[in-house]
Design an enzyme around this catalytic site. Structure first.
Site, PDB file in Angstrom:
ATOM      1  N   GLU A 138       0.838  -1.196   0.000  1.00 58.61           N
ATOM      2  CA  GLU A 138       0.000   0.000   0.000  1.00 58.61           C
ATOM      3  C   GLU A 138       0.873   1.246   0.000  1.00 58.61           C
ATOM      4  O   GLU A 138       1.910   1.290   0.682  1.00 58.61           O
ATOM      5  CB  GLU A 138      -0.888  -0.030   1.255  1.00 58.61           C
ATOM      6  N   LYS A 166      -9.736   3.180  -1.633  1.00 58.91           N
ATOM      7  CA  LYS A 166      -9.883   2.525  -0.332  1.00 58.91           C
ATOM      8  C   LYS A 166     -11.150   2.989   0.383  1.00 58.91           C
ATOM      9  O   LYS A 166     -11.373   4.187   0.572  1.00 58.91           O
ATOM     10  CB  LYS A 166      -8.654   2.815   0.534  1.00 58.91           C
ATOM     11  N   CYS A 185      -5.324  -3.038   2.882  1.00 58.88           N
ATOM     12  CA  CYS A 185      -4.891  -3.021   4.276  1.00 58.88           C
ATOM     13  C   CYS A 185      -6.057  -3.172   5.256  1.00 58.88           C
ATOM     14  O   CYS A 185      -6.573  -4.268   5.441  1.00 58.88           O
ATOM     15  CB  CYS A 185      -4.101  -1.725   4.520  1.00 58.88           C
TER      16      CYS A 185
END
Length: 268
Positions: free
Chosen positions: A44, A111, A145
């Site tokens: 990431e 995200k 993540c």
């Protein structure tokens, strides 16, 4: 194509220095291609880390330059490259996972779940949708993540036909047990491969432990790194997804009516 090779570029990230990180990553993408990998997964925010102070200026200059470098590497090596960068759209900054292939950008994922413990929500705008990608070898999905703590994001990706979930991450100490358990859990419950690439090294906020992994649809860990920089490669047998899903038909046994109805009790 039933079996593909996948590589994870478990790297330390030079804080706020896209050029240094790109100079490190591109030769390793080329090395992974020489090993026969079809997909190379990066961590990431692999270009910058969580460099909040310079985030806007980095994002403004990054998308074109980084996309160009990765596009060239993907095209010249006939591989797919997956990783996230800060991206500006409509004056808002997103933590965006780019999926780049030999013929250009396949797609993007912004995200959805921002990690408040490190203030990510103060600098990034949350995405509003999940993404799947129809590749030459099959359907895949992406998450970033913190997203893996949310099974409600990952399940629709599997239901939509994805056989592999790719997860770029910056997951720190002391939560190694969480990282391993969540990747394994997402693989078992969705009966798909989960490939997580976590960074190593330190930034001003955290120390990162690596342990990048390939987990199969039965929850077996096929490849796992340590806490040092490494190029990790493993094979993925996509037909195993079909075998596991036929042996334990969880998707067919979902009782969706029950998920929509609630029975509520109150003490009287």
């Amino acid at each position: 194509m039933a079996t593909i090779k996948v590589s994870m570029l478990q790297m330390d990230i030079v804080f706020g220095n896209p050029k240094a990180n790109s100079d490190k990553a591109i030769p390793l993408i080329e090395a992974a291609a020489r090993e026969g990998s079809k997909v190379v997964l990066l961590p990431e925010l692999w270009t910058t880390g969580y460099s909040y102070e310079d985030l806007r200026s980095l994002a403004e200059s990054l998308e074109e330059k980084t996309s160009s470098a990765v596009l060239n590497a993907a095209s010249s090596n006939n591989v797919y490259v997956i990783g996230s960068i800060p991206r500006i759209k409509d004056n808002m900054i997103y933590n965006t996972c780019l999926v780049v292939g030999p013929h250009g950008i396949v797609g993007r994922y912004d995200k959805v779940h921002l990690f408040r413990l490190i203030g990510e929500n103060n600098f990034f705008t949350a995405g509003k949708s999940y993404s799947i990608y129809h590749m030459e070898f099959g359907v895949i999905g992406t998450a970033l993540c913190y997203d893996i703590r949310f099974p409600e994001l990952c399940r629709p990706i599997a239901i939509a036909g994805a056989k592999i979930l790719f997860v770029p991450a910056e997951w720190p100490h002391p939560r190694l047990k969480h990282w391993r358990s969540l990747l394994i859990g997402r693989a078992i419950e969705n009966q798909m491969f989960v490939v997580g690439c976590n960074r190593v090294g330190m930034d001003p906020l955290n120390t990162y432990f690596g342990h990048s992994m390939i987990v199969d649809p039965a929850g077996e860990v096929l490849v796992e790194g340590g806490e040092s920089e490494a190029l990790l490669t493993g094979g993925i047998d996509l037909e195993k997804v079909d075998r596991i899903r036929s042996q334990i038909p969880c998707f067919e046994d979902r009782n969706t009516v029950a998920y929509e109805n609630r029975v509520e009790f109150r003490e009287t």
